[in-house]
Design a protein around this motif. Structure first.
Motif, PDB file in Angstrom:
ATOM      1  N   ASP A 270       0.807  -1.225   0.000  1.00  0.00           N
ATOM      2  CA  ASP A 270       0.000   0.000   0.000  1.00  0.00           C
ATOM      3  C   ASP A 270       0.842   1.277   0.000  1.00  0.00           C
ATOM      4  OD1 ASP A 270       0.868  -0.553   2.613  1.00  0.00           O
ATOM      5  OD2 ASP A 270      -0.843   0.501   3.506  1.00  0.00           O
ATOM      6  N   ARG A 271       2.180   1.156   0.155  1.00  0.00           N
ATOM      7  CA  ARG A 271       3.042   2.348   0.193  1.00  0.00           C
ATOM      8  C   ARG A 271       4.111   2.357  -0.900  1.00  0.00           C
ATOM      9  NH1 ARG A 271       5.463   4.103   5.217  1.00  0.00           N
ATOM     10  NH2 ARG A 271       5.522   6.037   4.071  1.00  0.00           N
ATOM     11  N   ARG A 272       4.139   1.341  -1.748  1.00  0.00           N
ATOM     12  CA  ARG A 272       5.198   1.234  -2.760  1.00  0.00           C
ATOM     13  C   ARG A 272       5.252   2.440  -3.675  1.00  0.00           C
ATOM     14  NH1 ARG A 272       3.917  -4.900  -3.756  1.00  0.00           N
ATOM     15  NH2 ARG A 272       5.141  -5.699  -2.027  1.00  0.00           N
ATOM     16  N   GLY A 273       4.124   2.815  -4.240  1.00  0.00           N
ATOM     17  CA  GLY A 273       4.094   3.946  -5.157  1.00  0.00           C
ATOM     18  C   GLY A 273       4.551   5.230  -4.500  1.00  0.00           C
ATOM     19  N   GLN A 274       4.089   5.458  -3.289  1.00  0.00           N
ATOM     20  CA  GLN A 274       4.456   6.662  -2.550  1.00  0.00           C
ATOM     21  C   GLN A 274       5.961   6.709  -2.293  1.00  0.00           C
ATOM     22  OE1 GLN A 274       2.780   6.676   1.370  1.00  0.00           O
ATOM     23  NE2 GLN A 274       3.356   8.791   1.776  1.00  0.00           N
ATOM     24  N   LEU A 275       6.546   5.585  -1.911  1.00  0.00           N
ATOM     25  CA  LEU A 275       7.977   5.567  -1.598  1.00  0.00           C
ATOM     26  C   LEU A 275       8.843   5.685  -2.852  1.00  0.00           C
ATOM     27  CD1 LEU A 275       7.977   2.922   1.256  1.00  0.00           C
ATOM     28  CD2 LEU A 275       8.335   5.384   1.459  1.00  0.00           C
ATOM     29  N   VAL A 276       8.429   5.074  -3.953  1.00  0.00           N
ATOM     30  CA  VAL A 276       9.180   5.223  -5.201  1.00  0.00           C
ATOM     31  C   VAL A 276       9.090   6.668  -5.688  1.00  0.00           C
ATOM     32  CG1 VAL A 276       9.306   4.517  -7.629  1.00  0.00           C
ATOM     33  CG2 VAL A 276       9.048   2.793  -5.848  1.00  0.00           C
ATOM     34  N   CYS A 277       7.927   7.297  -5.554  1.00  0.00           N
ATOM     35  CA  CYS A 277       7.790   8.715  -5.912  1.00  0.00           C
ATOM     36  C   CYS A 277       8.687   9.582  -5.037  1.00  0.00           C
ATOM     37  CB  CYS A 277       6.341   9.167  -5.790  1.00  0.00           C
ATOM     38  SG  CYS A 277       5.297   8.583  -7.123  1.00  0.00           S
ATOM     39  N   PHE A 278       8.775   9.264  -3.759  1.00  0.00           N
ATOM     40  CA  PHE A 278       9.653  10.010  -2.855  1.00  0.00           C
ATOM     41  C   PHE A 278      11.113   9.848  -3.279  1.00  0.00           C
ATOM     42  CE2 PHE A 278      12.234  10.372   1.009  1.00  0.00           C
ATOM     43  CZ  PHE A 278      11.951  11.696   1.323  1.00  0.00           C
ATOM     44  N   PHE A 279      11.484   8.651  -3.720  1.00  0.00           N
ATOM     45  CA  PHE A 279      12.838   8.417  -4.218  1.00  0.00           C
ATOM     46  C   PHE A 279      13.119   9.325  -5.417  1.00  0.00           C
ATOM     47  CE2 PHE A 279      15.745   6.258  -7.131  1.00  0.00           C
ATOM     48  CZ  PHE A 279      16.834   6.037  -6.310  1.00  0.00           C
ATOM     49  N   GLN A 280      12.187   9.383  -6.358  1.00  0.00           N
ATOM     50  CA  GLN A 280      12.367  10.220  -7.540  1.00  0.00           C
ATOM     51  C   GLN A 280      12.427  11.703  -7.157  1.00  0.00           C
ATOM     52  OE1 GLN A 280      13.139   8.993 -10.439  1.00  0.00           O
ATOM     53  NE2 GLN A 280      12.804   6.895  -9.779  1.00  0.00           N
TER      54      GLN A 280
END
Length: 169
Positions: free
Chosen positions: A47-57
């Motif tokens: 449930d947090r994968r997209g949010q964390l990858v966006c934060f990485f970018q």
């Protein structure tokens, strides 16, 4: 890795050594840009994968902004050109060293652990990461690795993958 490349750029003895170390640094940055999101996707709760990858970018873009600002500040110091460009390269080394040191504190990927037949360690990492259904997630990982083994012997350079390979390059 990347930290040594920054230091090497600072102490380059000629144009060719500078270009060599810059290319080596580019490979390191490129690898990090690919491996970072992949690692995040492997360890983050679904449930947090997209949010964390966006934060990485976002962090990458923020890092570029900070690098440009630090270079602008160094450029306004009125230093001689040889000193200025060496100082600009040495500013890169600080975040690279911090990133390198942080890598010693991250857990191993449960997927990697399973691929190395270390399922107990993978279960422990999933528990540490707060996975709500550890056994289900572990079984999903095992199944996905089993499916991938069927494709491991397939040749990459064949007509059905030609379009994908061209897009990748």
């Amino acid at each position: 890795g990347f930290c040594r490349t920054c230091r090497a750029c600072c102490f380059s003895w000629d144009w060719y050594s500078l270009m060599f170390f810059r290319a080596l640094g580019g490979i390191g940055v490129g690898a990090s840009a690919v491996l970072g999101p992949m690692y995040i996707a492997e360890i983050a709760p679904s449930d947090r994968r997209g949010q964390l990858v966006c934060f990485f970018q976002f962090s990458i873009v923020l890092g570029i902004l900070v690098a440009l600002l630090s270079n602008a500040i160094v450029g306004r110091l009125g230093l001689s050109l040889p000193v200025e460009w060496r100082l600009k390269f040495s500013c890169e080394a600080l975040p690279a060293i911090a990133f390198f040191l942080a890598l010693f504190n991250i857990p191993r990927s449960p997927r990697w652990l399973v691929s190395k037949q270390r399922s107990d360690e993978a279960r422990h990492v999933l528990t540490q990461l707060g996975e709500p259904n550890v056994d289900q997630e572990l079984n999903d990982i095992i199944r996905s690795i089993d499916v991938e083994h069927g494709y491991a012997r397939e040749r990459l350079f064949q007509p059905k993958y030609f379009k994908l390979l061209i897009l990748a390059f």
